[in-house]
Motif scaffolding. Structure first.
Motif, PDB file in Angstrom:
ATOM      1  N   CYS A  51       1.040  -1.103   0.023  1.00 20.82           N
ATOM      2  CA  CYS A  51      -0.102  -0.046   0.145  1.00 20.82           C
ATOM      3  C   CYS A  51       0.955   1.398  -0.095  1.00 20.82           C
ATOM      4  O   CYS A  51       1.555   1.803   1.045  1.00 20.82           O
ATOM      5  N   TYR A  52       0.797   1.994  -1.131  1.00 19.00           N
ATOM      6  CA  TYR A  52       1.476   3.180  -1.256  1.00 19.00           C
ATOM      7  C   TYR A  52       1.075   4.222  -0.353  1.00 19.00           C
ATOM      8  O   TYR A  52       2.049   5.129   0.344  1.00 19.00           O
ATOM      9  N   LEU A  53      -0.322   4.257  -0.007  1.00 26.36           N
ATOM     10  CA  LEU A  53      -0.832   5.412   1.110  1.00 26.36           C
ATOM     11  C   LEU A  53      -0.095   5.005   2.455  1.00 26.36           C
ATOM     12  O   LEU A  53       0.177   6.069   3.236  1.00 26.36           O
ATOM     13  N   CYS A  54       0.312   3.783   2.980  1.00 29.41           N
ATOM     14  CA  CYS A  54       0.690   3.457   4.127  1.00 29.41           C
ATOM     15  C   CYS A  54       2.120   3.696   4.170  1.00 29.41           C
ATOM     16  O   CYS A  54       2.657   4.267   5.261  1.00 29.41           O
ATOM     17  N   ARG A  55       2.710   3.779   3.033  1.00 28.01           N
ATOM     18  CA  ARG A  55       4.370   3.893   3.062  1.00 28.01           C
ATOM     19  C   ARG A  55       4.274   5.535   3.068  1.00 28.01           C
ATOM     20  O   ARG A  55       5.290   5.905   3.962  1.00 28.01           O
ATOM     21  N   VAL A  56       3.564   6.149   2.595  1.00 28.67           N
ATOM     22  CA  VAL A  56       3.552   7.901   2.687  1.00 28.67           C
ATOM     23  C   VAL A  56       3.244   7.995   4.269  1.00 28.67           C
ATOM     24  O   VAL A  56       3.885   8.886   5.007  1.00 28.67           O
ATOM     25  N   ASP A  57       2.130   7.564   4.877  1.00 32.61           N
ATOM     26  CA  ASP A  57       1.500   7.905   5.902  1.00 32.61           C
ATOM     27  C   ASP A  57       2.507   7.508   7.212  1.00 32.61           C
ATOM     28  O   ASP A  57       2.762   8.131   8.070  1.00 32.61           O
ATOM     29  N   ARG A  58       3.239   6.284   7.056  1.00 34.75           N
ATOM     30  CA  ARG A  58       4.214   5.899   8.105  1.00 34.75           C
ATOM     31  C   ARG A  58       5.722   6.090   7.679  1.00 34.75           C
ATOM     32  O   ARG A  58       6.355   5.741   8.889  1.00 34.75           O
ATOM     33  N   TYR A  59       5.884   6.825   7.163  1.00 32.18           N
ATOM     34  CA  TYR A  59       7.517   7.426   6.691  1.00 32.18           C
ATOM     35  C   TYR A  59       8.027   8.171   7.797  1.00 32.18           C
ATOM     36  O   TYR A  59       9.320   7.783   8.144  1.00 32.18           O
ATOM     37  N   GLY A  60       7.464   9.018   8.519  1.00 33.36           N
ATOM     38  CA  GLY A  60       8.023   9.670   9.531  1.00 33.36           C
ATOM     39  C   GLY A  60       8.626  11.182   9.045  1.00 33.36           C
ATOM     40  O   GLY A  60       9.308  12.022   9.664  1.00 33.36           O
ATOM     41  N   VAL A  61       7.856  11.412   7.824  1.00 35.41           N
ATOM     42  CA  VAL A  61       8.148  12.694   7.257  1.00 35.41           C
ATOM     43  C   VAL A  61       6.767  13.303   6.891  1.00 35.41           C
ATOM     44  O   VAL A  61       5.725  12.672   6.957  1.00 35.41           O
ATOM     45  N   ALA A  62       6.524  14.676   7.069  1.00 36.60           N
ATOM     46  CA  ALA A  62       5.314  15.179   6.966  1.00 36.60           C
ATOM     47  C   ALA A  62       4.653  14.593   5.547  1.00 36.60           C
ATOM     48  O   ALA A  62       5.181  14.710   4.334  1.00 36.60           O
ATOM     49  N   PRO A  63       3.624  13.824   5.604  1.00 34.10           N
ATOM     50  CA  PRO A  63       3.039  13.491   4.610  1.00 34.10           C
ATOM     51  C   PRO A  63       2.942  14.277   3.337  1.00 34.10           C
ATOM     52  O   PRO A  63       3.004  13.861   2.216  1.00 34.10           O
ATOM     53  N   GLN A  64       2.407  15.305   3.630  1.00 32.92           N
ATOM     54  CA  GLN A  64       2.263  16.663   2.505  1.00 32.92           C
ATOM     55  C   GLN A  64       3.246  16.796   1.882  1.00 32.92           C
ATOM     56  O   GLN A  64       3.349  16.951   0.640  1.00 32.92           O
ATOM     57  N   VAL A  65       4.774  16.825   2.518  1.00 31.34           N
ATOM     58  CA  VAL A  65       5.756  16.826   1.676  1.00 31.34           C
ATOM     59  C   VAL A  65       6.052  15.708   0.861  1.00 31.34           C
ATOM     60  O   VAL A  65       6.488  15.923  -0.505  1.00 31.34           O
TER      61      VAL A  65
ATOM     62  N   GLY B 284      14.455  14.574   4.398  1.00 29.71           N
ATOM     63  CA  GLY B 284      13.358  13.417   4.439  1.00 29.71           C
ATOM     64  C   GLY B 284      12.781  13.057   3.110  1.00 29.71           C
ATOM     65  O   GLY B 284      12.342  11.744   2.939  1.00 29.71           O
ATOM     66  N   TYR B 285      12.328  13.994   2.488  1.00 27.18           N
ATOM     67  CA  TYR B 285      11.668  13.772   1.097  1.00 27.18           C
ATOM     68  C   TYR B 285      12.665  13.112   0.260  1.00 27.18           C
ATOM     69  O   TYR B 285      12.476  12.042  -0.430  1.00 27.18           O
ATOM     70  N   LEU B 286      13.944  13.433   0.244  1.00 25.11           N
ATOM     71  CA  LEU B 286      15.205  12.790  -0.583  1.00 25.11           C
ATOM     72  C   LEU B 286      15.245  11.388  -0.132  1.00 25.11           C
ATOM     73  O   LEU B 286      15.417  10.404  -0.948  1.00 25.11           O
ATOM     74  N   ARG B 287      15.529  11.034   1.171  1.00 24.12           N
ATOM     75  CA  ARG B 287      15.563   9.655   1.533  1.00 24.12           C
ATOM     76  C   ARG B 287      14.407   9.011   1.162  1.00 24.12           C
ATOM     77  O   ARG B 287      14.468   7.818   1.096  1.00 24.12           O
ATOM     78  N   PHE B 288      13.085   9.329   1.364  1.00 18.94           N
ATOM     79  CA  PHE B 288      11.972   8.427   1.137  1.00 18.94           C
ATOM     80  C   PHE B 288      12.150   8.174  -0.509  1.00 18.94           C
ATOM     81  O   PHE B 288      11.630   7.125  -0.861  1.00 18.94           O
ATOM     82  N   LEU B 289      12.416   9.082  -1.210  1.00 18.11           N
ATOM     83  CA  LEU B 289      12.343   8.969  -2.775  1.00 18.11           C
ATOM     84  C   LEU B 289      13.432   7.972  -2.893  1.00 18.11           C
ATOM     85  O   LEU B 289      13.136   6.850  -3.783  1.00 18.11           O
ATOM     86  N   CYS B 290      14.537   7.870  -2.360  1.00 15.32           N
ATOM     87  CA  CYS B 290      15.724   6.985  -2.435  1.00 15.32           C
ATOM     88  C   CYS B 290      15.228   5.562  -1.942  1.00 15.32           C
ATOM     89  O   CYS B 290      15.608   4.536  -2.869  1.00 15.32           O
ATOM     90  N   ASP B 291      14.524   5.450  -1.072  1.00 16.43           N
ATOM     91  CA  ASP B 291      14.093   4.192  -0.534  1.00 16.43           C
ATOM     92  C   ASP B 291      13.220   3.767  -1.510  1.00 16.43           C
ATOM     93  O   ASP B 291      13.313   2.448  -1.792  1.00 16.43           O
ATOM     94  N   GLU B 292      12.159   4.585  -1.996  1.00 14.91           N
ATOM     95  CA  GLU B 292      11.129   3.974  -2.732  1.00 14.91           C
ATOM     96  C   GLU B 292      11.700   3.443  -4.110  1.00 14.91           C
ATOM     97  O   GLU B 292      11.132   2.426  -4.683  1.00 14.91           O
ATOM     98  N   LEU B 293      12.802   4.101  -4.635  1.00 14.81           N
ATOM     99  CA  LEU B 293      13.148   3.820  -5.773  1.00 14.81           C
ATOM    100  C   LEU B 293      14.656   2.756  -5.624  1.00 14.81           C
ATOM    101  O   LEU B 293      15.253   2.828  -6.870  1.00 14.81           O
ATOM    102  N   ASP B 294      14.852   2.344  -4.277  1.00 16.23           N
ATOM    103  CA  ASP B 294      16.116   1.732  -4.168  1.00 16.23           C
ATOM    104  C   ASP B 294      17.375   2.153  -4.650  1.00 16.23           C
ATOM    105  O   ASP B 294      17.957   1.378  -5.348  1.00 16.23           O
ATOM    106  N   LEU B 295      17.711   3.212  -4.435  1.00 13.06           N
ATOM    107  CA  LEU B 295      18.801   3.881  -4.749  1.00 13.06           C
ATOM    108  C   LEU B 295      19.335   4.422  -3.264  1.00 13.06           C
ATOM    109  O   LEU B 295      18.760   4.676  -2.153  1.00 13.06           O
ATOM    110  N   ARG B 296      20.723   4.661  -3.328  1.00 13.34           N
ATOM    111  CA  ARG B 296      21.524   4.950  -2.179  1.00 13.34           C
ATOM    112  C   ARG B 296      21.175   6.584  -2.057  1.00 13.34           C
ATOM    113  O   ARG B 296      21.457   7.233  -2.942  1.00 13.34           O
TER     114      ARG B 296
END
Length: 136
Positions: free
Chosen positions: A20-34, A59-71
């Motif tokens: 669930c992508y919504l859960c990934r956003v909601d639970r990541y620990g960064v403001a979901p709006q970001v 946090g935004y960059l870290r989330f995208l890297c995690d999502e896209l399996d990037l360092r």
């Protein structure tokens, strides 16, 4: 099943928590709006900023890297992060985005075609609003 109804494997949206992508956003620990991209329009203004990343952008960059399996590189400046984030949004949509879109699309109107991570994110957000689902 309504998104605010019964849960499935811990997902409050009625999907599977594993994808669930919504859960990934909601639970990541960064403001979901970001994570939904509300600061994307401001990134161009930050492109030459030599200061360290502010926590919100980091946090935004870290989330995208995690999502896209990037360092993730924590040494990026504010400007470097602001230049990299838009390019990451052009990467292919993730499996969790595709499955979330499929689930949302199956509940009225079919699954929309997506061209990128950013496109999938926008379409998910739009479908969430149209369906009246709860998310951050």
């Amino acid at each position: 099943m309504r998104a605010d109804g019964p849960t499935m494997d811990g997902c409050t949206h009625g999907m599977d928590l594993a994808w669930c992508y919504l859960c990934r956003v909601d639970r990541y620990g960064v403001a979901p709006q970001v994570l939904w991209g509300i600061i994307d329009d401001e990134l161009a203004d930050e492109a030459k900023d030599p200061r360290p990343m502010v926590p919100e952008l980091e946090g935004y960059l870290r989330f995208l890297c995690d999502e896209l399996d990037l360092r993730f590189d924590p040494t990026f400046t504010q400007g470097e992060a602001a230049r990299v984030i838009p390019s990451l949004l052009t990467d292919p949509a993730t499996e969790s985005q595709e499955r979330t879109l499929e689930w949302l699309g199956a509940r009225g109107g079919g699954t929309p075609e997506v061209t990128s991570y950013g496109d999938a994110r926008s379409k998910i957000r739009r479908l969430v609003a149209l369906r009246g689902l709860r998310t951050a």
